[in-house]
Design an enzyme around this catalytic site. Structure first.
Site, PDB file in Angstrom:
ATOM      1  N   HIS A 110      -3.971  -7.254  -3.229  1.00  0.00           N
ATOM      2  CA  HIS A 110      -3.575  -6.835  -4.532  1.00  0.00           C
ATOM      3  C   HIS A 110      -4.247  -8.136  -5.694  1.00  0.00           C
ATOM      4  O   HIS A 110      -3.581  -8.327  -6.573  1.00  0.00           O
ATOM      5  CB  HIS A 110      -2.330  -6.179  -4.730  1.00  0.00           C
ATOM      6  N   HIS A 184       0.002   1.147  -9.421  1.00  0.00           N
ATOM      7  CA  HIS A 184       0.933   1.015  -8.401  1.00  0.00           C
ATOM      8  C   HIS A 184       2.147   1.793  -8.746  1.00  0.00           C
ATOM      9  O   HIS A 184       3.222   1.218  -8.491  1.00  0.00           O
ATOM     10  CB  HIS A 184       1.069  -0.383  -7.695  1.00  0.00           C
ATOM     11  N   GLU A 316      -1.982   5.656  -4.746  1.00  0.00           N
ATOM     12  CA  GLU A 316      -3.128   4.741  -5.461  1.00  0.00           C
ATOM     13  C   GLU A 316      -4.567   5.126  -5.197  1.00  0.00           C
ATOM     14  O   GLU A 316      -4.999   5.131  -4.343  1.00  0.00           O
ATOM     15  CB  GLU A 316      -2.720   3.202  -4.910  1.00  0.00           C
TER      16      GLU A 316
END
Length: 352
Positions: A110, A184, A316
């Protein structure tokens, strides 16, 4: 116009705001410019009662607490430069190897130590023909978190008057770089009434998924789902077969292509208790379905709710994990002169 209120001050003394968008039917979404984070989302149940359906905190301090940073759930945040994992934090581009932070076991996750979820975005509330909007922009400079190129990112949240949260992502770069943007948000369509989402019924419009190793890096195999606990081509409760998946669901599903290059269906979620439905469409080729496996009850969010295991689920929308190291996956390298454009829509409804 959306309303603007204070959301507190970051550890480095930066004041951040909370922007609340409201539509014609009273639905509300609140988003802070800290991390572009969705902090609350009020939608009606089958009786017309509005209540919050996303996990989060009511002040920026919640997103900066030691407990939160240690567990790293990324509640509601914008994710970048690269959503999901890159194996061993390394990729090669135009003959040069780049090294990124390994912040998830041996892998990069991420965007690194300070991804887009931890920066303060420039924010501009507004309106459009579809509803109230919040436009967020951020310049990720060349070399930030090890990535090449100056990346200009713009994300537009629109709360539409037909009861959907639309997210438009765009980006340009002055040097080739991997980009994989997503949100997210953790959803629980009975948040406050149910401690977990195991009874939620999920359909995924995907006939294959990316097989992963024990560090959640794709092996390269795109395996058909029939006959496995990954088959959500017909509705199944989240908890129905989750014990058959070591660690729980945290995998990328390969979405069935739609007609043309436009948006295609990704997911449908139904919660019998509240009657709420969530329908996801996207222009992205994949969706990471994650079931809050790492939540352990140490985090307490809004309204004093403790977030235990499976307290929420994520959808996601994305390109596949570790794509820079898999030439046969859909490409994630953004080049100068070719802007990135991506749209995901989360639409809300009820079944009586």
């Amino acid at each position: 116009m959306p309303t603007t209120t204070s959301f507190g001050t970051t550890h480095d003394g930066t004041a951040v705001q909370l922007y609340t968008l409201t539509n014609a039917h009273g639905l509300q979404v609140s988003i802070t410019n800290y991390g572009g984070t969705i902090t609350s989302l009020l939608v009606p149940d089958k009786d017309g009662k509005l209540s919050d359906i996303v996990l989060g905190f009511d002040n920026v301090s919640g997103y900066q607490s030691p407990e939160y940073l240690k567990s790293g759930p990324y509640f509601g945040a914008l994710i970048g430069r690269y959503g999901n994992r890159i194996a061993k934090g390394k990729f090669t581009l135009d003959g040069k190897q780049y090294t990124l932070a390994t912040n998830n076991g041996p892998n990069h996750l991420h965007g690194g130590q300070k991804g887009f979820d931890k920066v303060v975005w420039q924010a501009e509330p507004g309106t459009s023909a579809d509803g109230q909007t919040l436009t967020l922009s951020y310049l990720s400079k060349d070399g930030e978190e090890g990535y090449p190129g100056n990346l200009n990112v713009m994300v537009v949240y629109t709360l539409t008057n037909d009861d959907a949260l639309k997210i438009d992502y765009s980006a340009t770069t002055d040097k080739a770089t991997p980009v994989n943007l997503t949100n997210h948000a953790y959803f629980n369509l009975s948040l406050g009434q149910s401690d977990d989402v195991l009874e939620h019924e999920v359909t995924l419009h995907a006939s294959r998924y990316t097989v992963v190793d024990d560090t959640l890096i794709p092996t390269g195999e795109l395996r058909p789902v029939p006959g496995s606990p990954f088959d959500f081509t017909r509705p199944h409760h989240i908890g129905e077969r989750i014990e058959q998946v070591p660690g729980g669901y945290d995998h990328n599903w390969v979405l069935n292509p739609g007609s043309g290059d436009g948006a295609h269906p990704a997911a449908l979620v139904y919660d019998f208790a509240s009657g709420r439905t969530l329908t996801v469409t996207t222009t992205e080729p994949g969706v990471q379905f994650y079931t809050g496996n790492f939540l352990d009850g140490t985090l307490q969010g809004k309204d004093g709710i403790t977030y235990g295991k499976h307290a929420g689920f994520c959808l996601e929308t994305q390109h596949f994990p570790d794509s820079p190291n898999h030439a046969d996956f859909p490409g994630t390298i953004l080049h100068p002169g070719t802007p990135l454009q991506s749209t995901t829509v989360y639409a809300f409804g009820v079944r009586k």
